[in-house]
Design an enzyme around this catalytic site. Structure first.
Site, PDB file in Angstrom:
ATOM      1  N   HIS A 118    -114.616  21.107 -14.654  1.00 46.40           N
ATOM      2  CA  HIS A 118    -115.909  21.212 -14.171  1.00 46.40           C
ATOM      3  C   HIS A 118    -116.038  22.698 -13.785  1.00 46.40           C
ATOM      4  O   HIS A 118    -114.830  23.454 -13.227  1.00 46.40           O
ATOM      5  CB  HIS A 118    -115.908  20.290 -12.881  1.00 46.40           C
ATOM      6  CG  HIS A 118    -117.397  20.169 -12.247  1.00 46.40           C
ATOM      7  ND1 HIS A 118    -117.812  21.218 -11.521  1.00 46.40           N
ATOM      8  CD2 HIS A 118    -118.487  19.391 -12.513  1.00 46.40           C
ATOM      9  CE1 HIS A 118    -119.048  20.815 -11.035  1.00 46.40           C
ATOM     10  NE2 HIS A 118    -119.431  19.939 -11.654  1.00 46.40           N
ATOM     11  N   ASP A 195    -108.177  18.724  -8.928  1.00 51.05           N
ATOM     12  CA  ASP A 195    -109.735  18.276  -8.687  1.00 51.05           C
ATOM     13  C   ASP A 195    -109.656  16.650  -8.833  1.00 51.05           C
ATOM     14  O   ASP A 195    -109.560  16.468  -9.798  1.00 51.05           O
ATOM     15  CB  ASP A 195    -110.420  18.995  -9.782  1.00 51.05           C
ATOM     16  CG  ASP A 195    -111.836  18.624  -9.611  1.00 51.05           C
ATOM     17  OD1 ASP A 195    -112.145  17.529  -8.606  1.00 51.05           O
ATOM     18  OD2 ASP A 195    -112.649  19.082 -10.208  1.00 51.05           O
ATOM     19  N   GLN A 198    -113.365  12.995  -9.539  1.00 46.40           N
ATOM     20  CA  GLN A 198    -113.858  11.762 -10.174  1.00 46.40           C
ATOM     21  C   GLN A 198    -112.670  10.958 -10.198  1.00 46.40           C
ATOM     22  O   GLN A 198    -112.877   9.705 -10.959  1.00 46.40           O
ATOM     23  CB  GLN A 198    -113.995  12.295 -11.635  1.00 46.40           C
ATOM     24  CG  GLN A 198    -115.329  13.267 -11.976  1.00 46.40           C
ATOM     25  CD  GLN A 198    -116.633  12.539 -11.523  1.00 46.40           C
ATOM     26  OE1 GLN A 198    -116.586  11.350 -11.509  1.00 46.40           O
ATOM     27  NE2 GLN A 198    -117.546  13.451 -11.642  1.00 46.40           N
ATOM     28  N   LYS A 221    -119.315  10.972  -3.919  1.00 40.31           N
ATOM     29  CA  LYS A 221    -119.050  10.512  -5.238  1.00 40.31           C
ATOM     30  C   LYS A 221    -118.303   9.196  -4.906  1.00 40.31           C
ATOM     31  O   LYS A 221    -117.721   8.314  -5.854  1.00 40.31           O
ATOM     32  CB  LYS A 221    -118.250  11.393  -6.154  1.00 40.31           C
ATOM     33  CG  LYS A 221    -118.943  12.553  -6.493  1.00 40.31           C
ATOM     34  CD  LYS A 221    -118.241  12.996  -7.670  1.00 40.31           C
ATOM     35  CE  LYS A 221    -118.568  14.508  -7.878  1.00 40.31           C
ATOM     36  NZ  LYS A 221    -119.960  14.734  -8.798  1.00 40.31           N
ATOM     37  N   CYS A 361    -121.886  20.673 -16.180  1.00 39.09           N
ATOM     38  CA  CYS A 361    -121.256  21.729 -15.574  1.00 39.09           C
ATOM     39  C   CYS A 361    -119.932  21.839 -16.151  1.00 39.09           C
ATOM     40  O   CYS A 361    -118.950  21.990 -15.281  1.00 39.09           O
ATOM     41  CB  CYS A 361    -121.144  21.374 -13.906  1.00 39.09           C
ATOM     42  SG  CYS A 361    -122.865  21.140 -13.010  1.00 39.09           S
TER      43      CYS A 361
HETATM   44  N1  C6P Z   1    -119.760  16.464 -10.967  1.00 45.05           N
HETATM   45  C1  C6P Z   1    -121.234  15.491 -12.358  1.00 45.05           C
HETATM   46  O1  C6P Z   1    -122.524  14.736 -12.747  1.00 45.05           O
HETATM   47  P1  C6P Z   1    -119.418  18.586  -5.783  1.00 45.05           P
HETATM   48  O2  C6P Z   1    -120.828  18.896  -6.417  1.00 45.05           O
HETATM   49  O3  C6P Z   1    -118.785  19.699  -5.063  1.00 45.05           O
HETATM   50  O4  C6P Z   1    -119.633  17.362  -5.063  1.00 45.05           O
HETATM   51  O5  C6P Z   1    -118.543  18.235  -7.116  1.00 45.05           O
HETATM   52  C2  C6P Z   1    -118.188  19.272  -8.105  1.00 45.05           C
HETATM   53  C3  C6P Z   1    -117.320  18.602  -9.087  1.00 45.05           C
HETATM   54  C4  C6P Z   1    -116.031  19.173  -9.094  1.00 45.05           C
HETATM   55  N2  C6P Z   1    -115.150  18.287 -10.070  1.00 45.05           N
HETATM   56  C5  C6P Z   1    -115.505  17.434 -10.903  1.00 45.05           C
HETATM   57  C6  C6P Z   1    -114.539  16.835 -11.806  1.00 45.05           C
HETATM   58  C7  C6P Z   1    -116.782  16.983 -10.804  1.00 45.05           C
HETATM   59  O6  C6P Z   1    -117.253  15.996 -11.524  1.00 45.05           O
HETATM   60  C8  C6P Z   1    -117.781  17.599  -9.686  1.00 45.05           C
HETATM   61  C9  C6P Z   1    -119.076  17.159  -9.714  1.00 45.05           C
HETATM   62  C10 C6P Z   1    -121.155  15.956 -11.002  1.00 45.05           C
HETATM   63  O7  C6P Z   1    -120.484  15.298 -13.128  1.00 45.05           O
HETATM   64  C11 C6P Z   1    -122.229  16.925 -10.624  1.00 45.05           C
HETATM   65  S1  C6P Z   1    -122.174  18.199 -11.356  1.00 45.05           S
END
Ligand code: C6P
Length: 406
Positions: A118, A195, A198, A221, A361
């Site tokens: 991401h 990371d 997910q 999430k 993203c």
């Molecule tokens: N992915 C998706 O729809 P934040 O925005 O900081 O809570 O998470 C960022 C982020 C980081 N790593 C991974 C693997 C992610 O999937 C995400 C967030 C969402 O896929 C929003 S773009």
């Protein structure tokens, strides 16, 4: 699953059946207990935590620090000092990039990321590398999203200082063998950042078993509130790192010319913290624990298999990544032949089917896979086969609505 799905869905105010909510990888729905917890914090404990010496502020601090302990236990960290509350996974990764990477990187050093990342687990490293004269190398996956050990070993060099790798891809749903890759990284003397945005909501993650140096994830999430995230870091690394943000509550003493900084974890939590969010997150974790990861996994696997079957009935749909639903962790990213994903999403929205469309993203990954943009349905344990049927049926109307013969 111990509890009946109808009963579970009744815990979530937005799961009334009006929407088929298939966008949990973007943000999960929230159970009433989490919504109530945030309200309860403001109604019963609201004062600035960590500052006041009066009873109410002490109560607020207590809730906040108890939440930290809940998170510590949930991910198996050795001590609560290793749990830093942030706003989200993005901020957690930036913290490591600004504080650890920028104080460590020398000219010519290398950071290794995978093509699956991401933007939040790529851009902070790119920025740090550029500022320090270092560079970011990409490790590519195969068509199924797999990264082999052989390719990983070959990509590590003696200049590799840090490896950043997602545990589960938000586009392909595939899972990396974090324990294995972290061990190889350590043989090389580099630091391993995971990371978990997910993964933490869907599978048990134990930082000591995986032996990762840093783990980032977001509360929103995993049934928790927006605006609260977590960074886990090994104490021996966090201790040596400079603060990331400067200001109130992260200091020991301040003079006109300098300051000494607070002990962990407060050194990294400048300004008034999101105590209500942390409290809400602790209730989300309690809820996940009560459902149980075995039941979550079983249900999400069954739903993923069903969704694969239904989507494959449509001859115009191509699902990205592995052919095996078990490799997807509830994430189905697909293309509908001849239709832009924004149109797919807009037409599904007419049936109140919520999916995400675009690059998710992860533009380097989409470019690598030679797909400009896709539609993604992402499942959670609270979804039903009826919601997947709604997706499949609405999807079946899209091409016709846009004037194709079938
Ligand atoms: N992915 C998706 O729809 P934040 O925005 O900081 O809570 O998470 C960022 C982020 C980081 N790593 C991974 C693997 C992610 O999937 C995400 C967030 C969402 O896929 C929003 S773009």
């Amino acid at each position: 699953m111990g509890r009946d799905i109808t009963e579970i869905r009744a815990d979530f105010p937005l799961l009334t059946g009006e929407y088929a909510y298939l966008d949990s990888a973007a943000t999960s729905q929230k159970p009433q207990v989490v919504i109530d917890a945030e309200k309860e914090f403001y109604e019963k404990y609201n004062a600035n935590p960590l500052r006041g010496l009066y009873e109410l502020s002490v109560e607020a601090t207590k809730r906040y620090e108890e939440a930290r302990e809940v998170v510590r236990e949930f991910i198996g960290a050795a001590s609560a000092e290793e749990i830093i509350f942030t706003r989200n996974a993005t901020e957690s990764l930036n913290l490591v990039a600004y504080s650890y990477a920028m104080s460590k990187l020398q000219e010519g050093d290398e950071i290794l990321v995978t093509i699956l990342e991401h933007h939040s687990n790529f851009l902070p490293w790119l920025n740090a590398a550029k500022r320090c004269g270092a560079k970011v190398n990409f490790l590519e996956c195969d068509g199924q999203g797999r990264i082999t050990e052989e390719a990983f070993r070959a990509a590590l060099t003696e200049r590799t200082v840090l490896v950043a790798m997602t545990q589960i891809s938000n586009v392909l749903g595939c899972e990396n063998d974090i324990k294995r890759f972290a061990a190889i990284t350590h043989e090389q003397g580099a630091v391993f950042v995971t990371d978990g945005a997910q993964s933490v909501p869907h599978i048990p993650v134990n930082v000591r078993e995986l032996d990762v140096d840093f783990l980032a994830f977001s509360g929103h999430k995993m049934l928790g509130p927006m605006g609260i995230g977590v960074l886990y870091g090994k104490r021996k690394l966090l201790d040596k790192m400079p603060p990331f943000l400067y200001g109130g509550e992260m200091i020991e003493t301040v003079t006109r010319t300098g300051a000494t900084y607070a002990e962990l974890p407060h050194k990294f939590e400048a300004g008034t913290v999101n105590a209500a969010g942390a409290y809400g997150l602790s209730k989300a974790i309690a809820y996940i624990r009560q459902i149980g990861f075995d039941a979550i996994r079983e249900r999400e696997d069954t739903l993923t298999q069903y969704a694969f079957k239904r989507l494959r009935e449509n001859p115009y749909v191509t699902i990205l990544g592995s052919e095996d639903p078990a490799d997807h962790h509830g994430i189905l990213t697909f293309q509908l032949e001849g239709v832009h994903p924004h149109d797919v999403s807009a037409i599904l929205d007419e049936s109140k089917v919520c999916v995400r469309a675009g690059h998710h993203c992860a533009q380097p990954l989409l470019k690598y896979m030679q797909v400009p943009s896709t539609t993604r349905a992402s499942l959670a344990f609270y979804n039903t086969t009826e919601e997947i049927d709604r997706l499949a049926e609405a999807l079946g109307t899209v091409r016709r609505k846009l004037g194709y013969a079938e």
